[in-house]
Design a protein around this motif. Structure first.
Motif, PDB file in Angstrom:
ATOM      1  N   ALA A  13       0.836  -1.200   0.000  1.00 36.18           N
ATOM      2  CA  ALA A  13       0.000   0.000   0.000  1.00 36.18           C
ATOM      3  C   ALA A  13       0.868   1.247   0.000  1.00 36.18           C
ATOM      4  O   ALA A  13       1.851   1.333   0.736  1.00 36.18           O
ATOM      5  CB  ALA A  13      -0.919  -0.009   1.200  1.00 36.18           C
ATOM      6  N   LYS A  16      -2.130   3.689   3.212  1.00 39.18           N
ATOM      7  CA  LYS A  16      -2.361   2.472   3.995  1.00 39.18           C
ATOM      8  C   LYS A  16      -3.797   2.286   4.446  1.00 39.18           C
ATOM      9  O   LYS A  16      -4.473   3.252   4.810  1.00 39.18           O
ATOM     10  CB  LYS A  16      -1.521   2.489   5.277  1.00 39.18           C
ATOM     11  CG  LYS A  16      -0.045   2.604   5.056  1.00 39.18           C
ATOM     12  CD  LYS A  16       0.540   1.337   4.501  1.00 39.18           C
ATOM     13  CE  LYS A  16       2.041   1.439   4.342  1.00 39.18           C
ATOM     14  NZ  LYS A  16       2.557   0.459   3.396  1.00 39.18           N
ATOM     15  N   TYR A  17      -4.188   1.020   4.489  1.00 35.85           N
ATOM     16  CA  TYR A  17      -5.417   0.600   5.173  1.00 35.85           C
ATOM     17  C   TYR A  17      -5.005   0.182   6.575  1.00 35.85           C
ATOM     18  O   TYR A  17      -4.125  -0.655   6.752  1.00 35.85           O
ATOM     19  CB  TYR A  17      -6.027  -0.565   4.383  1.00 35.85           C
ATOM     20  CG  TYR A  17      -6.710  -1.643   5.187  1.00 35.85           C
ATOM     21  CD1 TYR A  17      -7.775  -1.331   6.038  1.00 35.85           C
ATOM     22  CD2 TYR A  17      -6.323  -2.970   5.070  1.00 35.85           C
ATOM     23  CE1 TYR A  17      -8.404  -2.343   6.760  1.00 35.85           C
ATOM     24  CE2 TYR A  17      -6.951  -3.972   5.777  1.00 35.85           C
ATOM     25  CZ  TYR A  17      -7.990  -3.650   6.629  1.00 35.85           C
ATOM     26  OH  TYR A  17      -8.606  -4.635   7.327  1.00 35.85           O
ATOM     27  N   TRP A  18      -5.592   0.806   7.579  1.00 33.97           N
ATOM     28  CA  TRP A  18      -5.330   0.397   8.970  1.00 33.97           C
ATOM     29  C   TRP A  18      -6.572   0.745   9.766  1.00 33.97           C
ATOM     30  O   TRP A  18      -6.879   1.915   9.943  1.00 33.97           O
ATOM     31  CB  TRP A  18      -4.090   1.102   9.530  1.00 33.97           C
ATOM     32  CG  TRP A  18      -3.551   0.486  10.798  1.00 33.97           C
ATOM     33  CD1 TRP A  18      -3.556   1.035  12.048  1.00 33.97           C
ATOM     34  CD2 TRP A  18      -2.917  -0.793  10.932  1.00 33.97           C
ATOM     35  NE1 TRP A  18      -2.978   0.179  12.945  1.00 33.97           N
ATOM     36  CE2 TRP A  18      -2.568  -0.957  12.287  1.00 33.97           C
ATOM     37  CE3 TRP A  18      -2.626  -1.823  10.028  1.00 33.97           C
ATOM     38  CZ2 TRP A  18      -1.948  -2.097  12.777  1.00 33.97           C
ATOM     39  CZ3 TRP A  18      -2.002  -2.964  10.508  1.00 33.97           C
ATOM     40  CH2 TRP A  18      -1.661  -3.089  11.866  1.00 33.97           C
ATOM     41  N   SER A  32      -7.578   2.887   0.599  1.00 32.04           N
ATOM     42  CA  SER A  32      -6.149   2.590   0.422  1.00 32.04           C
ATOM     43  C   SER A  32      -5.820   2.488  -1.064  1.00 32.04           C
ATOM     44  O   SER A  32      -6.708   2.297  -1.895  1.00 32.04           O
ATOM     45  CB  SER A  32      -5.773   1.295   1.151  1.00 32.04           C
ATOM     46  OG  SER A  32      -6.564   0.215   0.712  1.00 32.04           O
ATOM     47  N   SER A 106      -0.593 -12.378   3.187  1.00 30.93           N
ATOM     48  CA  SER A 106      -2.038 -12.604   3.268  1.00 30.93           C
ATOM     49  C   SER A 106      -2.708 -11.993   2.039  1.00 30.93           C
ATOM     50  O   SER A 106      -3.702 -12.526   1.550  1.00 30.93           O
ATOM     51  CB  SER A 106      -2.634 -12.113   4.578  1.00 30.93           C
ATOM     52  OG  SER A 106      -2.831 -10.736   4.572  1.00 30.93           O
ATOM     53  N   SER A 138      -9.154 -10.839   3.857  1.00 27.09           N
ATOM     54  CA  SER A 138      -8.044  -9.912   4.119  1.00 27.09           C
ATOM     55  C   SER A 138      -8.261  -8.746   3.161  1.00 27.09           C
ATOM     56  O   SER A 138      -8.235  -8.935   1.942  1.00 27.09           O
ATOM     57  CB  SER A 138      -6.725 -10.629   3.820  1.00 27.09           C
ATOM     58  OG  SER A 138      -5.683  -9.719   3.630  1.00 27.09           O
ATOM     59  N   ALA A 139      -8.515  -7.557   3.711  1.00 26.67           N
ATOM     60  CA  ALA A 139      -8.896  -6.447   2.831  1.00 26.67           C
ATOM     61  C   ALA A 139      -7.804  -6.143   1.810  1.00 26.67           C
ATOM     62  O   ALA A 139      -8.088  -5.809   0.663  1.00 26.67           O
ATOM     63  CB  ALA A 139      -9.257  -5.210   3.645  1.00 26.67           C
ATOM     64  N   SER A 140      -6.535  -6.305   2.214  1.00 26.86           N
ATOM     65  CA  SER A 140      -5.469  -6.017   1.258  1.00 26.86           C
ATOM     66  C   SER A 140      -5.485  -7.020   0.091  1.00 26.86           C
ATOM     67  O   SER A 140      -5.033  -6.708  -1.002  1.00 26.86           O
ATOM     68  CB  SER A 140      -4.106  -6.007   1.943  1.00 26.86           C
ATOM     69  OG  SER A 140      -3.836  -7.249   2.539  1.00 26.86           O
ATOM     70  N   ARG A 143      -7.041  -6.077  -3.232  1.00 30.97           N
ATOM     71  CA  ARG A 143      -6.243  -5.290  -4.181  1.00 30.97           C
ATOM     72  C   ARG A 143      -5.365  -6.176  -5.057  1.00 30.97           C
ATOM     73  O   ARG A 143      -5.097  -5.842  -6.215  1.00 30.97           O
ATOM     74  CB  ARG A 143      -5.395  -4.255  -3.415  1.00 30.97           C
ATOM     75  CG  ARG A 143      -6.248  -3.276  -2.562  1.00 30.97           C
ATOM     76  CD  ARG A 143      -5.387  -2.194  -1.918  1.00 30.97           C
ATOM     77  NE  ARG A 143      -4.254  -2.765  -1.241  1.00 30.97           N
ATOM     78  CZ  ARG A 143      -3.925  -2.565   0.042  1.00 30.97           C
ATOM     79  NH1 ARG A 143      -4.676  -1.780   0.808  1.00 30.97           N
ATOM     80  NH2 ARG A 143      -2.863  -3.127   0.550  1.00 30.97           N
ATOM     81  N   SER A 194      -2.171  -8.459  11.611  1.00 30.36           N
ATOM     82  CA  SER A 194      -2.692  -7.129  11.295  1.00 30.36           C
ATOM     83  C   SER A 194      -4.085  -6.902  11.884  1.00 30.36           C
ATOM     84  O   SER A 194      -4.389  -5.793  12.337  1.00 30.36           O
ATOM     85  CB  SER A 194      -2.671  -6.883   9.789  1.00 30.36           C
ATOM     86  OG  SER A 194      -3.341  -7.898   9.117  1.00 30.36           O
ATOM     87  N   MET A 198      -4.656  -3.814  14.335  1.00 31.33           N
ATOM     88  CA  MET A 198      -5.652  -2.768  14.054  1.00 31.33           C
ATOM     89  C   MET A 198      -6.617  -2.623  15.226  1.00 31.33           C
ATOM     90  O   MET A 198      -6.966  -1.510  15.624  1.00 31.33           O
ATOM     91  CB  MET A 198      -6.465  -3.131  12.806  1.00 31.33           C
ATOM     92  CG  MET A 198      -5.693  -3.046  11.516  1.00 31.33           C
ATOM     93  SD  MET A 198      -6.780  -3.441  10.120  1.00 31.33           S
ATOM     94  CE  MET A 198      -5.564  -4.025   8.958  1.00 31.33           C
ATOM     95  N   MET A 245       0.411   5.906  10.080  1.00 33.50           N
ATOM     96  CA  MET A 245      -0.161   4.618  10.491  1.00 33.50           C
ATOM     97  C   MET A 245       0.625   4.028  11.657  1.00 33.50           C
ATOM     98  O   MET A 245       0.068   3.606  12.668  1.00 33.50           O
ATOM     99  CB  MET A 245      -0.163   3.655   9.300  1.00 33.50           C
ATOM    100  CG  MET A 245      -0.556   2.246   9.655  1.00 33.50           C
ATOM    101  SD  MET A 245       0.140   1.030   8.493  1.00 33.50           S
ATOM    102  CE  MET A 245       0.704  -0.228   9.621  1.00 33.50           C
ATOM    103  N   ASP A 283       4.852  -2.090   6.298  1.00 29.89           N
ATOM    104  CA  ASP A 283       3.528  -2.622   6.607  1.00 29.89           C
ATOM    105  C   ASP A 283       3.525  -3.215   8.016  1.00 29.89           C
ATOM    106  O   ASP A 283       4.333  -2.826   8.836  1.00 29.89           O
ATOM    107  CB  ASP A 283       3.092  -3.575   5.487  1.00 29.89           C
ATOM    108  CG  ASP A 283       2.812  -2.766   4.230  1.00 29.89           C
ATOM    109  OD1 ASP A 283       1.868  -1.963   4.267  1.00 29.89           O
ATOM    110  OD2 ASP A 283       3.575  -2.874   3.252  1.00 29.89           O
ATOM    111  N   ALA A 284       2.635  -4.170   8.263  1.00 29.46           N
ATOM    112  CA  ALA A 284       2.526  -4.705   9.619  1.00 29.46           C
ATOM    113  C   ALA A 284       3.624  -5.741   9.856  1.00 29.46           C
ATOM    114  O   ALA A 284       3.377  -6.932  10.026  1.00 29.46           O
ATOM    115  CB  ALA A 284       1.143  -5.299   9.823  1.00 29.46           C
TER     116      ALA A 284
HETATM  117  O1  PMV Z   1      -5.399  -7.027   4.822  1.00 33.77           O
HETATM  118  P1  PMV Z   1      -4.516  -7.239   6.000  1.00 33.77           P
HETATM  119  O2  PMV Z   1      -5.246  -7.738   7.186  1.00 33.77           O
HETATM  120  O3  PMV Z   1      -3.323  -8.064   5.683  1.00 33.77           O
HETATM  121  O4  PMV Z   1      -3.956  -5.775   6.463  1.00 33.77           O
HETATM  122  C1  PMV Z   1      -3.026  -5.054   5.732  1.00 33.77           C
HETATM  123  C2  PMV Z   1      -2.538  -3.884   6.485  1.00 33.77           C
HETATM  124  C3  PMV Z   1      -1.316  -3.189   5.912  1.00 33.77           C
HETATM  125  O5  PMV Z   1      -0.543  -4.055   5.131  1.00 33.77           O
HETATM  126  C4  PMV Z   1      -0.470  -2.698   7.068  1.00 33.77           C
HETATM  127  C5  PMV Z   1      -1.701  -1.954   5.085  1.00 33.77           C
HETATM  128  C6  PMV Z   1      -2.232  -2.206   3.714  1.00 33.77           C
HETATM  129  O6  PMV Z   1      -3.019  -1.354   3.247  1.00 33.77           O
HETATM  130  O7  PMV Z   1      -1.856  -3.197   3.063  1.00 33.77           O
END
Ligand code: PMV
Length: 331
Positions: A13, A16-18, A32, A106, A138-140, A143, A194, A198, A245, A283-284
């Motif tokens: 990202a 970022k999504y957080w 994001s 993820s 996993s929201a990311s 994408r 993550s 969050m 973030m 990232d995380a």
């Molecule tokens: O989708 P997740 O739960 O893996 O969360 C992703 C969170 C970050 O990688 C930190 C930010 C992002 O937008 O990818």
């Protein structure tokens, strides 16, 4: 029996999504914008078979159990419900990056799983529907279904399970050529995932509100800078999003960085002081990803390699979205 094999790349990202919306469905609380990265991949095969008595999930050569397995089974259950198919599945997934360490495994993992499971179940879904399915895990990952530069909006304020929210591509990779150097600073899985990171940030950080207010603004500026091909501005805003973030997370005691992370941050700042356009994102996890123009990659790679504690540096560049690499029934 029916099966399919998919490949997906991770994405990093830029904005970022957080933070998640309260309620069901795993909706992000902020928009994001990411770039999908070739050079690293997850490959996942899904086979539905009437002879299986349960779901069998193998991740990087190991039988999965507990939460990682449950997350895979939850996605399979959604696909089975949609297809009216009760067959159990065997899922085999391999990553060419250390998994669960903040290298977006993820994202590539659930994007590859969603694409393979939908195809193996015979569902005729478009990429947006597949992206929505991946987002629920996993929201990311929503994408990584698409290639190039990709955006995911925040979820609606009143979320219900049945609302669809998919990522969408906003520009191909060639739109703004960049190279990403990933400074790997640990081979271990992170201690706080993550979702948990969050949750703690939203519950305990005195800066959670500031992050939620700032993130959409940074996102809108970044989108504009990207569309106008302003590399410097994209880099500056990417770094600003990362630092905001992490500041909100750190204030809640969620610290993903190690000593080598700080050494890499230092190296990037020194490069910039020396006139190189290099910008970091984290990232995380403890790894540092550095955005540079392709022509500047060599000196930046050397500087990162020399940073104390950096184990290795790998290169990525914009890549394609998740795709089927082996069709059903093929040998
Ligand atoms: O989708 P997740 O739960 O893996 O969360 C992703 C969170 C970050 O990688 C930190 C930010 C992002 O937008 O990818």
């Amino acid at each position: 029996m029916s099966d399919a094999v998919a490949l997906a790349h991770p994405n990093f990202a830029l904005s970022k999504y957080w933070g998640k919306r309260a309620g069901p469905g795993n909706f992000p609380a902020v928009p994001s914008l990411s770039v999908t990265l070739a050079g690293f991949a997850t490959r996942t095969s899904v086979r539905f078979d009437e002879s299986y008595s349960g779901d069998d999930v193998v991740l990087d050569g190991q039988e999965a159990a507990g939460r990682p397995r449950e997350r895979v089974v939850a996605l399979l259950d959604r696909v089975r419900r949609a297809a009216g198919d009760e067959r159990r599945a065997r899922v085999v997934s391999t990553n060419d990056l250390p998994a669960a360490s903040g290298l977006a495994s993820s994202a590539s993992g659930f994007a590859a799983l969603a694409v393979a499971a939908v195809r193996a179940a015979g569902l005729d879904w478009d990429a947006a529907r597949v992206s929505d399915l991946a987002r629920r895990s996993s929201a990311s990952a929503a994408r990584s279904v698409f290639g190039g530069f990709v955006e995911l909006e925040a979820g609606p304020l009143d979320v219900t399970e049945d609302v669809l929210l998919a990522a969408r591509p906003i520009a191909p990779g060639e739109h703004l050529p960049l190279c990403v150097l990933v400074a790997i600073t640990s081979e271990r899985a992170k201690a706080v995932g993550s979702t948990e990171g969050m949750r703690r940030t939203m519950d305990r950080s005195p800066f959670a509100g500031a992050w939620l207010e700032q993130a959409p603004k940074l996102h809108a500026q970044l989108r504009e800078a990207l569309l106008s091909r302003d590399f410097i501005r994209v880099g500056e805003l990417t770094e600003a999003s990362t630092l905001a973030m992490h500041a909100s997370a750190i204030a809640a005691g969620v610290i993903y960085w190690n000593g080598a992370t700080l050494a890499a941050i230092d190296a990037v700042r020194a490069l910039r002081d020396g006139g190189l356009a290099a910008y970091l994102t984290i990232d995380a996890g403890p790894h540092v990803k550095v955005l540079v123009r392709p022509a500047d990659a060599d000196p930046v790679e050397s500087a990162l390699r020399a940073a104390p504690g950096v184990l290795r540096v790998v290169r990525g560049h914009a890549g394609e979205g998740a795709r089927i690499i082996r069709e059903e029934g093929a040998p």
